[in-house]
Design a protein around this motif. Structure first.
Motif, PDB file in Angstrom:
ATOM      1  N   SER A   1      22.181  28.058   4.139  1.00 35.77           N
ATOM      2  CA  SER A   1      21.782  27.194   3.033  1.00 35.77           C
ATOM      3  C   SER A   1      23.029  25.418   3.504  1.00 35.77           C
ATOM      4  N   HIS A   2      21.899  24.884   2.659  1.00 34.13           N
ATOM      5  CA  HIS A   2      22.922  23.350   1.988  1.00 34.13           C
ATOM      6  C   HIS A   2      23.780  23.910   0.570  1.00 34.13           C
ATOM      7  N   ASN A   3      23.247  24.506  -0.098  1.00 34.99           N
ATOM      8  CA  ASN A   3      24.055  24.655  -1.172  1.00 34.99           C
ATOM      9  C   ASN A   3      23.971  26.234  -2.157  1.00 34.99           C
ATOM     10  N   LEU A   4      25.060  26.614  -2.849  1.00 33.27           N
ATOM     11  CA  LEU A   4      25.074  27.792  -3.558  1.00 33.27           C
ATOM     12  C   LEU A   4      24.084  28.410  -3.783  1.00 33.27           C
ATOM     13  N   ALA A   5      23.486  27.241  -4.807  1.00 31.70           N
ATOM     14  CA  ALA A   5      22.188  27.866  -5.330  1.00 31.70           C
ATOM     15  C   ALA A   5      21.252  28.106  -4.589  1.00 31.70           C
ATOM     16  N   GLU A   6      20.746  27.344  -3.320  1.00 33.23           N
ATOM     17  CA  GLU A   6      20.173  28.398  -2.064  1.00 33.23           C
ATOM     18  C   GLU A   6      20.231  29.343  -2.067  1.00 33.23           C
ATOM     19  N   ASN A   7      21.645  29.349  -1.270  1.00 31.16           N
ATOM     20  CA  ASN A   7      22.199  30.456  -1.097  1.00 31.16           C
ATOM     21  C   ASN A   7      22.073  31.976  -1.657  1.00 31.16           C
ATOM     22  N   ASN A   8      21.753  31.772  -3.002  1.00 33.58           N
ATOM     23  CA  ASN A   8      21.735  32.730  -4.062  1.00 33.58           C
ATOM     24  C   ASN A   8      20.008  33.149  -3.900  1.00 33.58           C
ATOM     25  N   LEU A   9      19.156  32.051  -3.896  1.00 35.12           N
ATOM     26  CA  LEU A   9      17.713  32.187  -3.403  1.00 35.12           C
ATOM     27  C   LEU A   9      17.589  33.411  -2.694  1.00 35.12           C
ATOM     28  N   PHE A  15      26.905  13.379   6.548  1.00 33.48           N
ATOM     29  CA  PHE A  15      26.092  12.732   5.514  1.00 33.48           C
ATOM     30  C   PHE A  15      25.670  14.069   4.234  1.00 33.48           C
ATOM     31  N   LYS A  16      26.013  13.980   3.259  1.00 34.90           N
ATOM     32  CA  LYS A  16      26.361  15.342   2.219  1.00 34.90           C
ATOM     33  C   LYS A  16      24.561  15.534   1.857  1.00 34.90           C
ATOM     34  N   LYS A  17      23.809  14.538   2.163  1.00 35.08           N
ATOM     35  CA  LYS A  17      22.008  15.062   1.359  1.00 35.08           C
ATOM     36  C   LYS A  17      21.648  15.223   2.540  1.00 35.08           C
ATOM     37  N   TRP A  18      22.655  15.755   3.853  1.00 30.75           N
ATOM     38  CA  TRP A  18      21.430  16.507   4.978  1.00 30.75           C
ATOM     39  C   TRP A  18      22.590  17.426   5.192  1.00 30.75           C
ATOM     40  N   GLY A  19      23.551  17.177   5.984  1.00 30.35           N
ATOM     41  CA  GLY A  19      24.644  18.235   6.124  1.00 30.35           C
ATOM     42  C   GLY A  19      25.412  18.506   5.370  1.00 30.35           C
ATOM     43  N   THR A  20      25.946  19.643   6.073  1.00 33.93           N
ATOM     44  CA  THR A  20      27.547  20.214   5.385  1.00 33.93           C
ATOM     45  C   THR A  20      29.066  20.125   5.805  1.00 33.93           C
ATOM     46  N   GLY A  21      28.683  19.327   7.334  1.00 34.07           N
ATOM     47  CA  GLY A  21      30.591  19.035   7.253  1.00 34.07           C
ATOM     48  C   GLY A  21      30.559  20.266   8.367  1.00 34.07           C
TER      49      GLY A  21
END
Length: 443
Positions: free
Chosen positions: A138-146, A237-243
């Motif tokens: 996932s790219h973020n925590l909301a997507e992770n749960n979804l 880049f934070k718009k697409w990646g996660t570091g």
């Protein structure tokens, strides 16, 4: 999305190692026999896709029938090499949605930029496809749960590409740790070191004629094209990646969590920054994160621009206990007593992954085994080694590390749900802004 609660679901599942349940929603068997061919599509044809198609060629009863990419040049190259090297006759596709509407496709391998991972996996399961999604899921925590909620609702096999979970020696080492080989295991350190160069200051240029830039962006808000984004530097880049903590740290943090038998921490703190270069890189080339549990700790050390090895390894994990330590990597493990004397060792075998970060595709016997495990779960309902309900927790920890670093504050975390407590700024980072019409959702 944040309010989708996994607490009861996770508490009812086993979290301690190889052979985790597939976690299907009402389906106890798929419409496959052990010898039936699984028709596969690969979405995204960058470096990792070459490792996956090679792994598929080593496994029986599967057929790669379609490959998809928004970059026509990369797609052409991949299909040519796949046919020449592995004999797959592959149809080219530029829009993944046509794959989802193709009823002859049983499973998809998602090898795209990270902002596409969860939305595409959710859409794929909605379309009746089984999903192998590269890390992070996932790219973020909301997507992770979804994503976890989608797997439960649609009942498809969904595995993340944290392939060390299919390592024979790592499983053996974790079992030995659980059996007390180093006494009480209480601290684990994960690390990754590389010597990445600068990505420079991007220059706005015309989109290459071979690239569908609009579909490449997909769920992300639209912006103009710069010359330091595609095909790889989007990671920073934070718009697409996660570091780097997600790009590579997901693997070893996952192994530490597996070895210690923990899920969500109660406290997370991160230090670091972008130190090596003054350029467009938005994440951190140096990051140290600590995840505290009730009586255990995991530490992550990421150095993107200084490749000094730890324990003669570019990457790995070490688990400390009251009676010794265990070093685990993709090539095997080493067990030491309290004085640092080597007591036991095991090697994964011929073709196991080199620990060097110079590898560009990551092909190894672990990938072969992990892909095979995914296919066996589809054909025979065998247990997955990295079902998304468990793999997503390791991704969750990485997201918490980035949030703690972004806010430069200590996060208090609910150990049952993984939610950040009493921190409105962290709540604001739980999800992201989506391009209109691309917000992921489930029925």
């Amino acid at each position: 999305m944040k309010n989708i609660n996994r607490r009861n679901f996770v508490k009812k599942t086993a979290m301690a190692g190889i052979g985790l349940s597939v976690f299907m929603s009402g389906n106890s068997a798929w419409a496959f026999s052990p010898n039936e061919t699984v028709n596969v599509a690969i979405i995204g044809t960058g470096g990792r896709s070459y490792a996956l198609i090679k792994a598929l060629s080593f496994n029986k009863n599967n057929k790669v029938t379609v490959a998809c990419d928004v970059d026509r040049e990369r797609l052409d190259k991949f299909v040519t090499e796949a046919e020449n090297n592995f004999g797959f006759k592959i149809k080219k596709e530029g829009d993944f949605r046509k794959i989802l509407s193709n009823k002859d496709i049983d499973a998809v391998f998602i090898v795209t930029p990270e902002h596409w991972h969860a939305p595409m996996a959710i859409m794929s399961m909605q379309a009746g496809k089984h999903v192998y999604v590269e890390k992070p899921c996932s790219h973020n925590l909301a997507e992770n749960n979804l994503l976890v909620a989608a797997q439960q609702q649609y009942g498809k096999v969904c595995q993340m590409g944290n392939q060390q979970r299919s390592s024979v020696t790592s499983s053996e080492a974790v079992n030995k740790i659980n059996d007390g080989i180093i006494g009480k295991a209480y601290f684990a350190r994960a690390w990754y070191a590389n010597t990445r160069g600068s990505i420079g200051i991007g220059e706005k240029i015309t989109v290459p004629s071979t690239l569908n830039w609009d579909l490449w962006q997909g769920p992300a808000p639209r912006q103009e094209y710069y010359n330091n984004i595609h095909p790889y530097h989007w990671h920073w880049f934070k718009k697409w990646g996660t570091g780097e903590i997600h790009n590579n740290g997901t693997h070893e943090i996952d192994i530490c969590r597996w070895a210690l038998g923990v899920n969500y921490p109660n406290r997370v703190v991160s230090t670091g920054g972008r130190y090596a270069f003054n350029d467009d890189w938005e994440f951190y080339d140096t990051q140290n994160v600590e995840f505290d549990f009730d009586d255990k700790t995991i530490a992550w050390e990421g150095r993107s621009c200084n490749g000094k090895k730890l324990f003669n390894r570019d990457r790995g994990a070490i688990v400390y206990g009251t009676e010794g330590s265990v070093i685990l990597d993709r090539a095997g493990y080493e067990i030491f007593d309290l004085a640092g004397n080597l007591k036991d060792t095991a090697t994964e075998g011929s073709g196991s992954a080199a620990t060097s970060s110079a590898d560009t595709t990551g092909f190894d016997t672990l990938t072969v085994a992990h892909v095979g495990n995914f296919l066996s779960a589809i054909r025979e309902s065998l247990p997955l080694n990295a079902p998304i309900v468990d793999a997503s927790i390791s991704t969750h920890l990485c997201h918490l590390g980035n949030i703690a670093q972004e806010l430069k504050s200590t996060l208090k975390v609910d150990v049952n749900s993984g939610d950040v407590l009493d921190n409105d700024r962290a709540s604001n980072l739980w999800s992201r802004e989506y391009e209109n019409g691309w917000e992921p959702s489930i029925d």
